[in-house]
Design a protein around this motif. Structure first.
Motif, PDB file in Angstrom:
ATOM      1  N   LEU A 241       0.799  -1.222   0.000  1.00 35.49           N
ATOM      2  CA  LEU A 241       0.000   0.000   0.000  1.00 35.49           C
ATOM      3  C   LEU A 241       0.838   1.281   0.000  1.00 35.49           C
ATOM      4  O   LEU A 241       0.441   2.285  -0.600  1.00 35.49           O
ATOM      5  N   LEU A 242       1.984   1.262   0.667  1.00 36.97           N
ATOM      6  CA  LEU A 242       2.789   2.476   0.813  1.00 36.97           C
ATOM      7  C   LEU A 242       4.092   2.412   0.023  1.00 36.97           C
ATOM      8  O   LEU A 242       5.039   3.131   0.331  1.00 36.97           O
ATOM      9  N   GLN A 243       4.136   1.610  -1.006  1.00 39.59           N
ATOM     10  CA  GLN A 243       5.394   1.442  -1.743  1.00 39.59           C
ATOM     11  C   GLN A 243       5.847   2.731  -2.418  1.00 39.59           C
ATOM     12  O   GLN A 243       7.038   2.894  -2.717  1.00 39.59           O
ATOM     13  N   ASP A 244       4.917   3.663  -2.658  1.00 37.18           N
ATOM     14  CA  ASP A 244       5.277   4.933  -3.291  1.00 37.18           C
ATOM     15  C   ASP A 244       5.671   6.006  -2.280  1.00 37.18           C
ATOM     16  O   ASP A 244       5.921   7.148  -2.666  1.00 37.18           O
ATOM     17  N   ARG A 245       5.744   5.615  -0.990  1.00 30.45           N
ATOM     18  CA  ARG A 245       5.988   6.652   0.011  1.00 30.45           C
ATOM     19  C   ARG A 245       7.052   6.305   1.055  1.00 30.45           C
ATOM     20  O   ARG A 245       7.114   6.897   2.112  1.00 30.45           O
TER      21      ARG A 245
ATOM     22  N   LEU B 269      14.686   3.669  -3.073  1.00 29.41           N
ATOM     23  CA  LEU B 269      16.034   4.238  -3.137  1.00 29.41           C
ATOM     24  C   LEU B 269      16.121   5.507  -3.972  1.00 29.41           C
ATOM     25  O   LEU B 269      17.053   6.293  -3.794  1.00 29.41           O
ATOM     26  N   TYR B 270      15.165   5.721  -4.874  1.00 29.09           N
ATOM     27  CA  TYR B 270      15.314   6.854  -5.787  1.00 29.09           C
ATOM     28  C   TYR B 270      14.003   7.532  -6.175  1.00 29.09           C
ATOM     29  O   TYR B 270      13.832   8.732  -5.953  1.00 29.09           O
ATOM     30  N   GLU B 271      13.071   6.788  -6.745  1.00 28.46           N
ATOM     31  CA  GLU B 271      11.940   7.415  -7.404  1.00 28.46           C
ATOM     32  C   GLU B 271      11.025   8.172  -6.444  1.00 28.46           C
ATOM     33  O   GLU B 271      10.523   9.256  -6.780  1.00 28.46           O
ATOM     34  N   ASN B 272      10.789   7.627  -5.240  1.00 28.67           N
ATOM     35  CA  ASN B 272       9.908   8.312  -4.298  1.00 28.67           C
ATOM     36  C   ASN B 272      10.510   9.638  -3.836  1.00 28.67           C
ATOM     37  O   ASN B 272       9.805  10.650  -3.732  1.00 28.67           O
TER      38      ASN B 272
ATOM     39  N   ARG C 290      10.309  12.323  -6.605  1.00 33.21           N
ATOM     40  CA  ARG C 290       8.984  12.933  -6.697  1.00 33.21           C
ATOM     41  C   ARG C 290       8.718  13.848  -5.497  1.00 33.21           C
ATOM     42  O   ARG C 290       8.209  14.975  -5.646  1.00 33.21           O
ATOM     43  N   PHE C 291       9.060  13.388  -4.298  1.00 30.84           N
ATOM     44  CA  PHE C 291       8.813  14.167  -3.084  1.00 30.84           C
ATOM     45  C   PHE C 291       9.569  15.491  -3.107  1.00 30.84           C
ATOM     46  O   PHE C 291       9.041  16.529  -2.719  1.00 30.84           O
TER      47      PHE C 291
END
Length: 283
Positions: A236-240, A273-276, A279-280
């Motif tokens: 659920l929180l893989q993007d954060r 490690l990188y993408e989140n 974006r943040f």
């Protein structure tokens, strides 16, 4: 590629002084700090080489202003100068003293608009203020106005000169209800209230969790208390979830390796490690 959301370079600008309130940290993190010291990153050149070896694109460095409570600071001016002199690889966060009221708000605005710093760092336990203390609200409002994120210490702290309760994640829920546009990275990741932090992040889409100042391997150790971060962080929180080494509290290369060794899909590892962080941080 990685983005390290939390690091303190071995240069004079980031030297900590008058930190007797943090002495308990030295015993808690003794083995990790020793490993960091043995990893050959004592000089700035070695520090940069370590980041080159793990493919670091950006490194976040943070100011702190604790003049009211503990009589020292890492200044916005020094952090901005460091970032300017060492190139766009480094991203600086401002640090202000909330006890200074509107002076702190103005200092924060100057740090962003004129110095180029790109977020706010609040170690609430060092300010002796709870996350939802109303003295912090003008700073939260200014973050929204400036459209920059805030880093909020959301976990146990080991300073017996202040209260553990100041970092309790459930207090962040009230802040997010009042400031739903606020972009937050709650770091470290909530121990011993890990489920609370997961609940707050699940409720509020603008809350991220910083995997900072905890060895990533413990997320896969039964009974550690960190296991829910692995379960929710790969679903659920893989993007954060946002990675940070907390160097020199932990060695750079070992911390990255431990994330890479976790039972995660490769796509999720890239996010952590990188993408989140990309974006943040609006990179």
């Amino acid at each position: 590629m990685i983005i390290d959301y939390g690091s303190r370079p071995p240069v004079p600008e980031f030297t900590q002084s008058n930190t007797s309130h943090l002495q308990r940290y030295r015993s808690v993190y003794a083995s990790s700090e020793r490993a960091a010291g043995e990893s050959g990153t004592d000089t700035f050149a070695e520090f940069l080489a370590a980041y080159d070896s793990v493919g670091a694109q950006h490194i976040v460095v943070k100011a702190r202003d604790l003049e009211t409570t503990f009589g020292w600071r890492i200044s916005n001016e020094d952090v901005a100068r460091f970032c300017r002199e060492n190139g766009p690889r480094f991203i600086g966060f401002a640090g202000v003293d909330p006890h200074k009221g509107m002076t702190a708000v103005r200092e924060f605005e100057t740090a962003v608009r004129e110095m180029g710093l790109r977020g706010l760092n609040l170690q609430c336990f060092e300010h002796k203020l709870a996350i939802n203390d109303k003295r912090l609200y003008p700073l939260y409002a200014k973050c929204v106005e400036l459209d920059v994120p805030v880093n909020i210490h959301s976990s146990i702290n080991f300073s017996t000169a202040t209260l553990m309760e100041y970092g309790r994640p459930i207090l962040l829920d009230e802040v997010m209800v009042h400031f739903p546009e606020l972009r937050v990275c709650a770091a470290p990741p909530g121990f011993p209230w890990v489920h609370e932090l997961i609940g707050v992040a699940w409720r509020h889409a603008n809350v991220h969790i910083g995997l900072v100042a905890v060895r990533p391997k413990y997320l896969n150790v039964p009974g550690s208390g960190y296991e829910p971060l692995l379960q929710y962080g790969r679903t659920l929180l893989q993007d954060r979830i946002i990675f940070g080494s907390a160097y020199p509290m932990m060695p750079i290369q070992r911390t990255v390796r431990e994330v890479e060794a976790l039972p995660l899909d490769e796509s999720v590892k890239r996010k952590w490690l990188y993408e989140n962080a990309k974006r943040f941080l609006r990179i």
